[in-house]
Design an enzyme around this catalytic site. Structure first.
Site, PDB file in Angstrom:
ATOM      1  N   MET A  91      -8.490  -0.704   7.772  1.00  0.00           N
ATOM      2  CA  MET A  91      -9.177  -1.964   7.492  1.00  0.00           C
ATOM      3  C   MET A  91     -10.695  -1.869   7.530  1.00  0.00           C
ATOM      4  SD  MET A  91      -6.815  -4.493   9.755  1.00  0.00           S
ATOM      5  CE  MET A  91      -6.312  -3.429  11.091  1.00  0.00           C
ATOM      6  N   ASP A 151       4.361  -9.777   4.228  1.00  0.00           N
ATOM      7  CA  ASP A 151       2.899  -9.857   4.269  1.00  0.00           C
ATOM      8  C   ASP A 151       2.327  -9.726   2.868  1.00  0.00           C
ATOM      9  OD1 ASP A 151       2.809 -10.092   6.971  1.00  0.00           O
ATOM     10  OD2 ASP A 151       2.511  -7.947   7.342  1.00  0.00           O
ATOM     11  N   LYS A 156      -1.878 -13.249   4.362  1.00  0.00           N
ATOM     12  CA  LYS A 156      -3.206 -13.842   4.225  1.00  0.00           C
ATOM     13  C   LYS A 156      -3.637 -13.836   2.766  1.00  0.00           C
ATOM     14  CE  LYS A 156      -4.770 -11.482   8.034  1.00  0.00           C
ATOM     15  NZ  LYS A 156      -5.777 -10.653   8.651  1.00  0.00           N
TER      16      LYS A 156
HETATM   17  N1  SAH Z   1       1.074  -1.589   9.241  1.00  0.00           N
HETATM   18  C1  SAH Z   1       0.201  -1.022   8.246  1.00  0.00           C
HETATM   19  C2  SAH Z   1      -1.258  -1.349   8.492  1.00  0.00           C
HETATM   20  C3  SAH Z   1      -1.594  -2.808   8.406  1.00  0.00           C
HETATM   21  S1  SAH Z   1      -3.306  -3.106   8.544  1.00  0.00           S
HETATM   22  C4  SAH Z   1       0.405   0.480   8.174  1.00  0.00           C
HETATM   23  O1  SAH Z   1       1.095   1.067   9.027  1.00  0.00           O
HETATM   24  O2  SAH Z   1      -0.115   1.083   7.240  1.00  0.00           O
HETATM   25  C5  SAH Z   1      -3.826  -3.107   6.870  1.00  0.00           C
HETATM   26  C6  SAH Z   1      -4.724  -1.934   6.577  1.00  0.00           C
HETATM   27  O3  SAH Z   1      -3.956  -0.770   6.313  1.00  0.00           O
HETATM   28  C7  SAH Z   1      -5.552  -2.105   5.336  1.00  0.00           C
HETATM   29  O4  SAH Z   1      -6.692  -2.872   5.545  1.00  0.00           O
HETATM   30  C8  SAH Z   1      -5.912  -0.659   5.015  1.00  0.00           C
HETATM   31  O5  SAH Z   1      -6.933  -0.175   5.851  1.00  0.00           O
HETATM   32  C9  SAH Z   1      -4.624   0.041   5.395  1.00  0.00           C
HETATM   33  N2  SAH Z   1      -3.750   0.251   4.215  1.00  0.00           N
HETATM   34  C10 SAH Z   1      -2.555  -0.308   3.982  1.00  0.00           C
HETATM   35  N3  SAH Z   1      -2.027   0.140   2.823  1.00  0.00           N
HETATM   36  C11 SAH Z   1      -2.907   1.028   2.323  1.00  0.00           C
HETATM   37  C12 SAH Z   1      -2.925   1.854   1.170  1.00  0.00           C
HETATM   38  N4  SAH Z   1      -1.928   1.857   0.284  1.00  0.00           N
HETATM   39  N5  SAH Z   1      -4.009   2.639   0.972  1.00  0.00           N
HETATM   40  C13 SAH Z   1      -5.022   2.668   1.846  1.00  0.00           C
HETATM   41  N6  SAH Z   1      -5.057   1.919   2.957  1.00  0.00           N
HETATM   42  C14 SAH Z   1      -4.013   1.111   3.211  1.00  0.00           C
END
Ligand code: SAH
Length: 256
Positions: free
Chosen positions: A168, A34, A56
């Protein structure tokens, strides 16, 4: 027939991957990742492995979910170790459910390698205990940006002792703050925005529901932790919050 590994890449820092995830990446023949996966993590992929970005870009999907599902199935026929690499944990807001179903239906062998979800990376970065026993009894991982009606945000699950982790928060912070206020969250309920948790680009903003509306937007990816546990001094909070004006969320939550 190869095996498909659905691997969690963690929140960003490469040394927050599991040992198993690193081993799988080192033996990968092909990796579908991703956009969220950090460059530092991508560097751990075996040299010689094919690396395909299926993420994306500025809202524009490179591949549809159906195309990704089909790709995983067809690639497993020609490659021994196929890796589907996702940010955080693959099973949290990662659409892994659809991929697992496609693999099951096609009889493809698969394994899920868990990762540290952004909620936990962010909580660690901010030093917030999500279930601090003085202030919380449950954690809700959610998002406001779900399209379909039957998975829309459910206010009934929220109580004063809930820690809400919002993934998100694409929307303007002002909008998010308004939705929280409409649901009866008090203005002075603490919240913390964490952007790029665990990476060198990490930023943290401590605020509250009223203050959130006026915060400058931090770079994506970012998430929001809302609740009494997000106070600087949880021990001083007690039961103060939520006792002033119970809104629709608290009323609904009390109906069993
Ligand atoms: N599978 C992922 C989430 C995917 S959705 C997980 O378990 O973390 C993507 C969202 O995750 C982003 O829009 C944000 O809200 C959050 N996210 C992912 N990485 C992040 C990070 N390093 N810091 C803060 N938010 C994060």
């Amino acid at each position: 027939m190869g095996r498909v590994y659905l691997v969690g890449a963690g929140p960003g820092a490469p040394d927050l991957l599991t040992v198993r995830a690193v081993r799988v990446l080192e033996s990968a023949d092909i990796v579908f990742h991703d956009a969220l996966v950090s460059p530092e993590v991508l560097r751990l992929i075996a040299r010689g492995a094919e690396v395909v970005d299926v993420g994306k870009r500025s809202g524009q999907k490179l591949l549809t979910q159906e195309e990704i599902n089909a790709l995983l199935v067809s690639t497993a026929a020609s490659h021994e170790t196929v890796v589907r690499l996702k940010g955080g944990d693959p099973l949290i807001f990662g659409r892994a459910g659809e991929e697992i179903e496609a693999l099951r239906e096609a009889g493809v062998d698969f394994e899920v390698v868990p990762g540290i979800s952004a909620a936990f990376g962010a909580a660690a970065a901010a030093g917030i205990s999500l279930t601090d026993r003085r202030a919380a009894s449950q954690v809700v991982l959610s998002t406001f940006s779900r399209g379909t009606q039957n998975t829309a945000f459910d206010w009934a699950s929220i109580t004063p002792a809930t820690t809400l982790v919002l993934y998100m928060p694409h929307q303007a912070y002002r909008e998010v703050a308004q939705r929280l206020r409409d649901a009866g969250f008090p203005d002075d309920l603490p919240c913390v925005i964490v952007s790029n948790a665990t990476t060198p680009r990490q930023q943290i903003r401590w605020t509250n529901v009223a203050g959130l509306a006026h915060q400058e937007k931090l770079p994506a990816p970012a998430l929001l932790i809302v609740g009494r546990v997000a106070a600087r001094k949880v021990r001083e909070i007690g039961a103060a919050f939520w006792q002033r004006e119970p809104g629709p969320a608290t009323q609904r939550a009390s109906v069993s």
